[in-house]
Design a protein around this motif. Sequence first.
Motif, PDB file in Angstrom:
ATOM      1  N   VAL A 101     -67.702  30.487  -0.625  1.00 45.44           N
ATOM      2  CA  VAL A 101     -68.240  31.638   0.094  1.00 45.44           C
ATOM      3  C   VAL A 101     -68.122  32.861  -0.807  1.00 45.44           C
ATOM      4  O   VAL A 101     -67.046  33.148  -1.327  1.00 45.44           O
ATOM      5  CB  VAL A 101     -67.470  31.903   1.407  1.00 45.44           C
ATOM      6  N   GLU A 102     -69.230  33.550  -0.976  1.00 42.32           N
ATOM      7  CA  GLU A 102     -69.232  34.804  -1.712  1.00 42.32           C
ATOM      8  C   GLU A 102     -69.659  35.915  -0.757  1.00 42.32           C
ATOM      9  O   GLU A 102     -70.471  35.690   0.141  1.00 42.32           O
ATOM     10  CB  GLU A 102     -70.185  34.732  -2.904  1.00 42.32           C
ATOM     11  N   ALA A 103     -69.073  37.089  -0.934  1.00 40.02           N
ATOM     12  CA  ALA A 103     -69.437  38.254  -0.139  1.00 40.02           C
ATOM     13  C   ALA A 103     -70.187  39.227  -1.043  1.00 40.02           C
ATOM     14  O   ALA A 103     -69.704  39.583  -2.122  1.00 40.02           O
ATOM     15  CB  ALA A 103     -68.190  38.919   0.431  1.00 40.02           C
ATOM     16  N   GLU A 104     -71.361  39.638  -0.604  1.00 44.77           N
ATOM     17  CA  GLU A 104     -72.172  40.571  -1.384  1.00 44.77           C
ATOM     18  C   GLU A 104     -72.303  41.889  -0.628  1.00 44.77           C
ATOM     19  O   GLU A 104     -72.742  41.911   0.531  1.00 44.77           O
ATOM     20  CB  GLU A 104     -73.562  39.998  -1.630  1.00 44.77           C
ATOM     21  N   ASN A 105     -71.929  42.967  -1.291  1.00 40.77           N
ATOM     22  CA  ASN A 105     -72.162  44.298  -0.746  1.00 40.77           C
ATOM     23  C   ASN A 105     -73.631  44.603  -1.001  1.00 40.77           C
ATOM     24  O   ASN A 105     -74.053  44.726  -2.157  1.00 40.77           O
ATOM     25  CB  ASN A 105     -71.255  45.327  -1.423  1.00 40.77           C
ATOM     26  N   LEU A 106     -74.413  44.707   0.064  1.00 44.01           N
ATOM     27  CA  LEU A 106     -75.850  44.878  -0.090  1.00 44.01           C
ATOM     28  C   LEU A 106     -76.244  46.245  -0.637  1.00 44.01           C
ATOM     29  O   LEU A 106     -77.363  46.411  -1.132  1.00 44.01           O
ATOM     30  CB  LEU A 106     -76.549  44.623   1.243  1.00 44.01           C
ATOM     31  N   LEU A 107     -75.336  47.214  -0.591  1.00 48.49           N
ATOM     32  CA  LEU A 107     -75.652  48.544  -1.106  1.00 48.49           C
ATOM     33  C   LEU A 107     -75.339  48.689  -2.583  1.00 48.49           C
ATOM     34  O   LEU A 107     -76.063  49.373  -3.319  1.00 48.49           O
ATOM     35  CB  LEU A 107     -74.908  49.617  -0.297  1.00 48.49           C
ATOM     36  N   THR A 108     -74.274  48.037  -3.041  1.00 47.06           N
ATOM     37  CA  THR A 108     -73.877  48.169  -4.451  1.00 47.06           C
ATOM     38  C   THR A 108     -74.251  46.953  -5.291  1.00 47.06           C
ATOM     39  O   THR A 108     -74.280  47.044  -6.514  1.00 47.06           O
ATOM     40  CB  THR A 108     -72.356  48.368  -4.568  1.00 47.06           C
ATOM     41  N   GLY A 109     -74.461  45.806  -4.634  1.00 43.69           N
ATOM     42  CA  GLY A 109     -74.750  44.576  -5.368  1.00 43.69           C
ATOM     43  C   GLY A 109     -73.503  43.833  -5.813  1.00 43.69           C
ATOM     44  O   GLY A 109     -73.597  42.748  -6.390  1.00 43.69           O
ATOM     45  N   GLU A 110     -72.315  44.395  -5.546  1.00 41.62           N
ATOM     46  CA  GLU A 110     -71.064  43.730  -5.926  1.00 41.62           C
ATOM     47  C   GLU A 110     -70.940  42.403  -5.176  1.00 41.62           C
ATOM     48  O   GLU A 110     -71.150  42.331  -3.966  1.00 41.62           O
ATOM     49  CB  GLU A 110     -69.866  44.615  -5.582  1.00 41.62           C
ATOM     50  N   VAL A 111     -70.590  41.346  -5.909  1.00 37.76           N
ATOM     51  CA  VAL A 111     -70.381  40.024  -5.325  1.00 37.76           C
ATOM     52  C   VAL A 111     -68.974  39.568  -5.681  1.00 37.76           C
ATOM     53  O   VAL A 111     -68.547  39.705  -6.825  1.00 37.76           O
ATOM     54  CB  VAL A 111     -71.409  38.996  -5.871  1.00 37.76           C
ATOM     55  N   ARG A 112     -68.250  39.055  -4.686  1.00 40.90           N
ATOM     56  CA  ARG A 112     -66.903  38.544  -4.950  1.00 40.90           C
ATOM     57  C   ARG A 112     -66.713  37.217  -4.236  1.00 40.90           C
ATOM     58  O   ARG A 112     -67.321  36.950  -3.203  1.00 40.90           O
ATOM     59  CB  ARG A 112     -65.842  39.560  -4.547  1.00 40.90           C
ATOM     60  N   HIS A 113     -65.837  36.404  -4.809  1.00 41.37           N
ATOM     61  CA  HIS A 113     -65.478  35.105  -4.240  1.00 41.37           C
ATOM     62  C   HIS A 113     -64.564  35.360  -3.049  1.00 41.37           C
ATOM     63  O   HIS A 113     -63.463  35.869  -3.216  1.00 41.37           O
ATOM     64  CB  HIS A 113     -64.784  34.264  -5.310  1.00 41.37           C
ATOM     65  N   ALA A 114     -65.001  35.014  -1.853  1.00 39.63           N
ATOM     66  CA  ALA A 114     -64.254  35.310  -0.630  1.00 39.63           C
ATOM     67  C   ALA A 114     -63.458  34.119  -0.114  1.00 39.63           C
ATOM     68  O   ALA A 114     -62.360  34.294   0.420  1.00 39.63           O
ATOM     69  CB  ALA A 114     -65.204  35.800   0.459  1.00 39.63           C
ATOM     70  N   ALA A 115     -63.990  32.908  -0.241  1.00 38.17           N
ATOM     71  CA  ALA A 115     -63.301  31.742   0.315  1.00 38.17           C
ATOM     72  C   ALA A 115     -63.863  30.472  -0.306  1.00 38.17           C
ATOM     73  O   ALA A 115     -64.977  30.456  -0.833  1.00 38.17           O
ATOM     74  CB  ALA A 115     -63.470  31.693   1.837  1.00 38.17           C
TER      75      ALA A 115
END
Length: 173
Positions: free
Chosen positions: A93-107
Amino acid sequence: MQAKKVSESEVVMTHRPLPQDANPAGYVHGGVILKHIDLAGAVAAMRHCRTPVVTASIDRMDFRAPVNVGELMLLKASVNHTGGTSLEVGVRVEAENLLTGEVRHAASAYLTFVAMGPDRKPVAVPPLLCETPTHERRCVEARRRRELRREERRAERDAQAAQHCTCDDEPVV
């Protein structure tokens, strides 16, 4: 039964959590994330088997970073290993901040599914054809996890037998 390529069943799903999916801190509930992990894993398993599947176990569930309301959850699922009637699917699972484009590994999680026939009994699954070194590594790791699960079940059975305990009256923990 003909083997199927990993790429034939890979899945990418998305979900945008809303306020009803969150805890008071504004983070998405772990149970909501788990529900979507199970769904993405089941889709990958069904694409591989082309039969209904049931979730047999979640071998490991790691929450690495929170998912905020309004972010986009990307769920990436692929079959790691197949057995006689079961298969392991890994979900990231990755979480993407739709405003900044930042993507991080969430789970991340590993789930085992069992393929079911029309009579609701387990049926054989196609063998897995690994296409890349990453697929091969995941398959080797999945075989090791499977063996560890089997060893754990044997140890539990042996311990229960040594205690002469049927454990029917004990709560499941």
